[in-house]
Scaffold this active site. Sequence first.
Site, mmCIF file in Angstrom:
data_model
loop_
_atom_site.group_PDB
_atom_site.id
_atom_site.type_symbol
_atom_site.label_atom_id
_atom_site.label_comp_id
_atom_site.label_asym_id
_atom_site.label_seq_id
_atom_site.Cartn_x
_atom_site.Cartn_y
_atom_site.Cartn_z
ATOM 1 N N HIS A 165 0.828 -1.212 0.000
ATOM 2 C CA HIS A 165 0.000 0.000 0.000
ATOM 3 C C HIS A 165 0.861 1.260 0.000
ATOM 4 O O HIS A 165 1.850 1.345 0.734
ATOM 5 C CB HIS A 165 -0.903 0.005 1.238
ATOM 6 N N SER A 166 0.487 2.223 -0.838
ATOM 7 C CA SER A 166 1.076 3.559 -0.821
ATOM 8 C C SER A 166 2.606 3.507 -0.931
ATOM 9 O O SER A 166 3.147 3.028 -1.922
ATOM 10 C CB SER A 166 0.622 4.286 0.453
ATOM 11 N N TYR A 167 3.330 3.966 0.100
ATOM 12 C CA TYR A 167 4.794 3.970 0.043
ATOM 13 C C TYR A 167 5.357 2.550 0.003
ATOM 14 O O TYR A 167 6.482 2.333 -0.447
ATOM 15 C CB TYR A 167 5.369 4.721 1.246
#
Length: 370
Positions: free
Chosen positions: A246-248
């Site tokens: 997720h995300s980073y």
Amino acid sequence: MKKDEPPLDFPDTLEGFEYAFNEKGQLRHIKTGEPFVFNYREDLHRWNQKRYEALGEIITKYVYELLEKDCNLKKISIPVDATETEPKSFIYMSEDALTNPQKLMVLIHGSGVVRAGQWARRLIINEDLDSGTQIPFIKRAVDEGYGVIVLNPNENYIEVEKPKIHVQSSSDSSDEPAEKRERKDKVSKETKKRRDFYEKYRNPQREKEMMQLYIRENGSPEEHAIYVWDHFIAQSAAENVFFVAHSYGGLAFVELMIQREADVKNKVTAVALTDSVHNVWHQEAGKTIREWMRENCCNWVSSSEPLDTSVESMLPDCPRVSAGTDRHELTSWKSFPSIFKFFTEASEAKTSSLKPAVTRRSHRLKHEEL
């Protein structure tokens, strides 16, 4: 006039805060049944924020307990060869993570305050445990025969109190006349007095000065992902490794690919990204990596379009489809069923020497829903 700030002295248990998770996994006040209230004291934003952060630390420990008790994961200390005194971090693994011959699922959260087992602290506190934690992914993965490894990419250092250093006045050893030294000392003391006064006004409860001691080979999310790959994932028996990032966490995975391209290609079957912030240009991912990502990755992005609807991409990497929500922090939870379907298709395609038709499936779904 600024209000006097109450002491920054908060409970260290959920019970102390008078909150508990109900049967639906929602955080509720044990007396009123109401959701968490951030603005507990009006006009004291800093105090309210500190209270929220204190509760967040308790939530983190609570999720760790769930990983161990409800999900039966083991806490593994890293670095694996750490001495007694050096800073350490940890990850979580299922009993069969390294021995499962078939499937291994690796979970990587995003940046910020979240720790192992969490997608978003805000969701855990304001929504529920299902949407805010990785627990639904872990439980379903175990039920479907996966081994599981949960990374902890934000646990990069420990904090210790900074030692107080007494700075000797330079005038002590000066050849300046006594009268001039006294005048300079007086000005210095008055300046310090004014500074301390304003600091007390701005920050009435001066907190301890802390220093960070970084964890060897785990000083950043990218380092952590590579370390766990080298010491655990690469050593696992699984024929098929799957990532949910997720995300980073997506950026950390791409960096892992750049550093361990051949190994990742050999071992990883599919990668599910959720609103990943990776950038193949800025990270200088080569052509062969971009081609592999187009074939083996899918990014469920925040979008108002229905779940799995194809979303145009400006970058030539993996297909992008809607997560069925325009809220970044909810993308993992909302794409949960689609991710497992994607992994199943990827496994079947690998078995039959075919690739999963992510974009074709998404295109078909888009027109069916319209």
